[in-house]
Design a protein around this motif. Structure first.
Motif, PDB file in Angstrom:
ATOM      1  N   LEU A  65       0.875  -1.168   0.000  1.00  6.41           N
ATOM      2  CA  LEU A  65       0.000   0.000   0.000  1.00  6.41           C
ATOM      3  C   LEU A  65       0.906   1.210   0.000  1.00  6.41           C
ATOM      4  CD1 LEU A  65      -2.611  -1.029   2.734  1.00  6.41           C
ATOM      5  CD2 LEU A  65      -2.497  -1.703   0.340  1.00  6.41           C
ATOM      6  N   ASP A  66       0.660   2.143  -0.882  1.00  8.89           N
ATOM      7  CA  ASP A  66       1.511   3.314  -1.084  1.00  8.89           C
ATOM      8  C   ASP A  66       0.824   4.529  -0.463  1.00  8.89           C
ATOM      9  OD1 ASP A  66       3.507   4.980  -2.017  1.00  8.89           O
ATOM     10  OD2 ASP A  66       3.092   4.645  -4.140  1.00  8.89           O
ATOM     11  N   LEU A  67       1.471   5.144   0.526  1.00  6.81           N
ATOM     12  CA  LEU A  67       0.936   6.338   1.185  1.00  6.81           C
ATOM     13  C   LEU A  67       2.020   7.423   1.160  1.00  6.81           C
ATOM     14  CD1 LEU A  67      -0.338   3.661   2.785  1.00  6.81           C
ATOM     15  CD2 LEU A  67      -1.621   5.516   3.819  1.00  6.81           C
ATOM     16  N   PRO A  68       2.136   8.149   0.044  1.00  4.92           N
ATOM     17  CA  PRO A  68       3.200   9.145  -0.131  1.00  4.92           C
ATOM     18  C   PRO A  68       2.900  10.441   0.620  1.00  4.92           C
ATOM     19  CG  PRO A  68       1.804   9.104  -2.070  1.00  4.92           C
ATOM     20  CD  PRO A  68       1.301   8.029  -1.154  1.00  4.92           C
ATOM     21  N   ILE A  69       3.300  10.487   1.867  1.00  2.98           N
ATOM     22  CA  ILE A  69       2.994  11.666   2.684  1.00  2.98           C
ATOM     23  C   ILE A  69       4.164  12.644   2.787  1.00  2.98           C
ATOM     24  CG2 ILE A  69       1.217  10.481   4.024  1.00  2.98           C
ATOM     25  CD1 ILE A  69       3.299  10.278   6.312  1.00  2.98           C
ATOM     26  N   LEU A  70       5.328  12.247   2.287  1.00  2.00           N
ATOM     27  CA  LEU A  70       6.510  13.119   2.344  1.00  2.00           C
ATOM     28  C   LEU A  70       6.949  13.522   0.949  1.00  2.00           C
ATOM     29  CD1 LEU A  70       8.675  11.191   4.973  1.00  2.00           C
ATOM     30  CD2 LEU A  70       7.227  13.194   5.363  1.00  2.00           C
ATOM     31  N   GLN A  71       7.523  14.712   0.845  1.00  2.00           N
ATOM     32  CA  GLN A  71       8.080  15.174  -0.422  1.00  2.00           C
ATOM     33  C   GLN A  71       9.459  14.541  -0.591  1.00  2.00           C
ATOM     34  OE1 GLN A  71       8.082  19.447  -0.398  1.00  2.00           O
ATOM     35  NE2 GLN A  71       5.940  19.550   0.244  1.00  2.00           N
ATOM     36  N   LEU A  79       1.946  17.061   9.439  1.00  2.00           N
ATOM     37  CA  LEU A  79       1.453  16.134  10.446  1.00  2.00           C
ATOM     38  C   LEU A  79      -0.002  15.761  10.164  1.00  2.00           C
ATOM     39  CD1 LEU A  79       1.816  14.540  13.032  1.00  2.00           C
ATOM     40  CD2 LEU A  79       1.283  16.626  14.314  1.00  2.00           C
ATOM     41  N   SER A  80      -0.777  16.717   9.675  1.00  2.00           N
ATOM     42  CA  SER A  80      -2.183  16.436   9.371  1.00  2.00           C
ATOM     43  C   SER A  80      -2.315  15.371   8.274  1.00  2.00           C
ATOM     44  CB  SER A  80      -2.916  17.719   8.963  1.00  2.00           C
ATOM     45  OG  SER A  80      -2.294  18.309   7.831  1.00  2.00           O
ATOM     46  N   ASP A  81      -1.392  15.346   7.318  1.00  2.20           N
ATOM     47  CA  ASP A  81      -1.413  14.310   6.286  1.00  2.20           C
ATOM     48  C   ASP A  81      -1.108  12.941   6.894  1.00  2.20           C
ATOM     49  OD1 ASP A  81      -2.018  16.144   4.300  1.00  2.20           O
ATOM     50  OD2 ASP A  81       0.065  16.343   3.621  1.00  2.20           O
ATOM     51  N   ALA A  82      -0.159  12.888   7.809  1.00  2.00           N
ATOM     52  CA  ALA A  82       0.175  11.621   8.464  1.00  2.00           C
ATOM     53  C   ALA A  82      -1.011  11.117   9.284  1.00  2.00           C
ATOM     54  CB  ALA A  82       1.402  11.793   9.354  1.00  2.00           C
TER      55      ALA A  82
END
Length: 108
Positions: A65-71, A79-82
């Motif tokens: 599962l791919d969760l690209p939360i960082l640039q 933090l809200s994205d995490a």
């Protein structure tokens, strides 16, 4: 087993070539921030791909599962994205059949 990587995103082409086996990402259970661009499994080769590589060594048959939360270049994120990503993963976990419920989360 499902294996979620919360990082810079995963590049499955690079993983497949490096591991010598087909690697896919489950896009239906992956997640990205509302302002996120790019397609699951097709992000630039960066830290998230390395994390997925390491995880696939331990379980070559894991569903990624791919969760690209960082640039990728700055390793910066919100933090809200995490928090939203973890909320999404809780839903993913709850929707799994109880007898097969398994989820490993890598947030290196």
């Amino acid at each position: 087993m499902a294996l979620a990587t919360l990082d810079t995103g995963i590049n499955v082409q690079h993983l497949s070539e490096s591991l010598g086996q087909e690697v896919t990402v489950d896009g239906s259970r992956s997640w990205k921030p509302a302002n996120g661009t790019g397609n699951f499994g097709q992000f630039p080769v960066a830290h998230g791909t390395m994390c997925a590589f390491d995880a696939r060594i331990t379980d070559p048959k894991a569903t990624l599962l791919d969760l690209p939360i960082l640039q990728p270049m700055a390793l910066q994120g919100l933090l809200s994205d995490a928090v939203a990503a973890f909320a999404h993963l809780r839903t993913v976990l709850q929707e799994m059949p109880e007898e097969r419920r398994a989820l490993v989360v890598s947030n290196s």
